[in-house]
Design an enzyme around this catalytic site. Structure first.
Site, PDB file in Angstrom:
ATOM      1  N   SER A 145      -0.173   3.843   0.159  1.00 29.26           N
ATOM      2  CA  SER A 145      -0.413   4.136  -1.250  1.00 29.26           C
ATOM      3  C   SER A 145      -0.232   5.636  -1.515  1.00 29.26           C
ATOM      4  O   SER A 145       0.829   6.188  -1.205  1.00 29.26           O
ATOM      5  CB  SER A 145      -1.810   3.650  -1.642  1.00 29.26           C
ATOM      6  OG  SER A 145      -1.973   3.623  -3.036  1.00 29.26           O
ATOM      7  N   ASP A 306       2.201  -7.150  -3.798  1.00 32.19           N
ATOM      8  CA  ASP A 306       1.778  -5.823  -4.253  1.00 32.19           C
ATOM      9  C   ASP A 306       2.415  -5.566  -5.616  1.00 32.19           C
ATOM     10  O   ASP A 306       3.628  -5.357  -5.714  1.00 32.19           O
ATOM     11  CB  ASP A 306       2.219  -4.771  -3.235  1.00 32.19           C
ATOM     12  CG  ASP A 306       1.699  -3.375  -3.536  1.00 32.19           C
ATOM     13  OD1 ASP A 306       1.267  -3.134  -4.681  1.00 32.19           O
ATOM     14  OD2 ASP A 306       1.731  -2.520  -2.631  1.00 32.19           O
ATOM     15  N   HIS A 339      -1.551  -5.231  -2.658  1.00 30.76           N
ATOM     16  CA  HIS A 339      -1.504  -3.818  -2.283  1.00 30.76           C
ATOM     17  C   HIS A 339      -2.501  -3.473  -1.180  1.00 30.76           C
ATOM     18  O   HIS A 339      -2.199  -2.692  -0.283  1.00 30.76           O
ATOM     19  CB  HIS A 339      -1.786  -2.959  -3.519  1.00 30.76           C
ATOM     20  CG  HIS A 339      -1.730  -1.489  -3.264  1.00 30.76           C
ATOM     21  ND1 HIS A 339      -0.588  -0.850  -2.839  1.00 30.76           N
ATOM     22  CD2 HIS A 339      -2.692  -0.523  -3.354  1.00 30.76           C
ATOM     23  CE1 HIS A 339      -0.834   0.438  -2.690  1.00 30.76           C
ATOM     24  NE2 HIS A 339      -2.103   0.665  -2.994  1.00 30.76           N
TER      25      HIS A 339
END
Length: 362
Positions: A145, A306, A339
């Site tokens: 991320s 995601d 995610h």
């Protein structure tokens, strides 16, 4: 490789950088970088870059395991008997590294007057901290991320610093869809009556908890929410519209309340802006020209479902990088966690990291 019998040590501390000048030319005096360092002293170094609400406690302790303790530790995929793992809290954070909670030169907390920082500033500050530790080169850099944004920036800013880059669940720039979630979270915080233009003494709890709830929705997949909660009603299901009638309500409320005790609202806002501003191609032509500057091998991992960083983002990064480094690879992991897949189910993808690390030992 070091002898596996060499003592594994753990260190938590702070590196004093002194004055640090940001990309925008603003100097922050007396910057410190908080870090965790685990592994044999002579082992090759792996740098871990944390995500938005992460911190430097990747491995942690027996009593307080770190956020990646399922992946990193003795005998695990990133084996701290073989590798020396260093994680640093990001500039602008709230876990020991200089950020909005720290005092400005006048002796007052920066709060909302902390200078804006970028992913490039974060990476540069960590590079300087590693230099102070006597580290001139590392074996690998890994992160997911916001951490993955840092990984890619490391490769462009310091092409010869690392042999391997592991960007997980990320992209070369944040999409407008991703920025939209950040915008709603920001709105929730700044419209809390206790926000006080960032000059609060106590976290604006209502706004910050809602911001966290918004994040939790974007980090997981619809499949996970539907299978976990299945429209299950809470005990005491009532007729009043304000009651939390379903388990999914209770889950999100719990996540929002839990977050209040571990993160500062100003730091959250600053780091959301760091993500919004991230663009690997900024002032470099475009992101594809920036990718051409990366000399390290890339092993990228994306996670099915995601919605913030769909698979095609990292797939395109690797396909572009293969023009210059044919051994770079991309993997997609099948998961219902979306995610957040990079934080769980290590049995599904940890071996990809382990194999990648071992292949580039020499």
């Amino acid at each position: 490789m070091p002898n596996v019998r060499e003592e594994v040590y753990t260190e938590h501390g702070k590196i004093q950088l002194g004055a640090f000048t940001t990309e925008l030319g603003i100097t922050i005096p007396d910057v410190q970088i908080a870090f965790e360092r685990v592994g044999p002293k002579s082992a090759p170094v792996i740098v871990v870059c944390h995500a938005l609400t992460g911190n430097q406690f990747t491995v942690g302790t027996e009593d307080h395991p770190g956020w990646w303790s399922g992946l990193i530790g003795e005998g695990k995929n990133i084996d701290t008997a073989k590798w020396q793992v260093i994680t640093m809290n990001v500039l602008g954070g709230c876990n020991g590294t200089t950020g909005p909670l720290n005092l400005n030169p006048k002796g007052h907390p920066y709060r909302a007057n902390f200078p804006f920082v970028s992913v490039r500033d974060i990476v540069k500050s960590q590079y300087l901290a590693l230099n102070q530790m006597g580290i001139q080169q590392v074996h690998a850099i890994i992160g997911g991320s916001l951490g993955g944004m840092q990984v890619l920036e490391w490769g462009v800013l310091y092409p010869n610093f690392s042999k391997l880059l592991f960007p997980l669940a990320t992209s070369p720039y944040l999409s407008d869809f991703g920025m939209a979630y950040n915008s709603i979270a920001r709105y929730a915080i700044t419209n809390d009556p206790n926000w006080k233009n960032g000059e609060y003494d106590k976290n604006p709890e209502f706004g910050l908890s809602i911001a966290r709830m918004i994040g939790m929705i974007s980090y997981r997949s619809p499949e996970l929410f539907n299978s976990r909660f299945s429209r299950e009603a809470r005990e005491g299901f009532g007729e009043h519209h304000q009651e939390k009638s379903y388990q999914v309500d209770s889950y999100l409320t719990y996540q929002g309340e839990k977050f209040l005790n571990r993160f500062d609202a100003n730091s959250y806002l600053y780091l959301l802006k760091v993500m919004d501003h991230h663009d690997l191609g900024r002032n470099r032509g475009d992101w594809k020209r920036a990718i051409a500057l990366i000399e390290a091998k890339i092993i990228a991992i994306s996670y099915k479902g995601d919605i913030i960083y769909p698979t095609e983002f990292l797939e395109e990064v690797v396909n572009e990088h293969k023009k210059y480094h044919s051994s770079s690879k991309h993997h997609e992991v099948s998961t219902v966690f979306g995610h957040d897949g990079f934080l769980v189910e290590f049995d599904k993808w940890g071996h990809l990291v382990e194999e990648g690390l071992d292949c580039e030992i020499n």
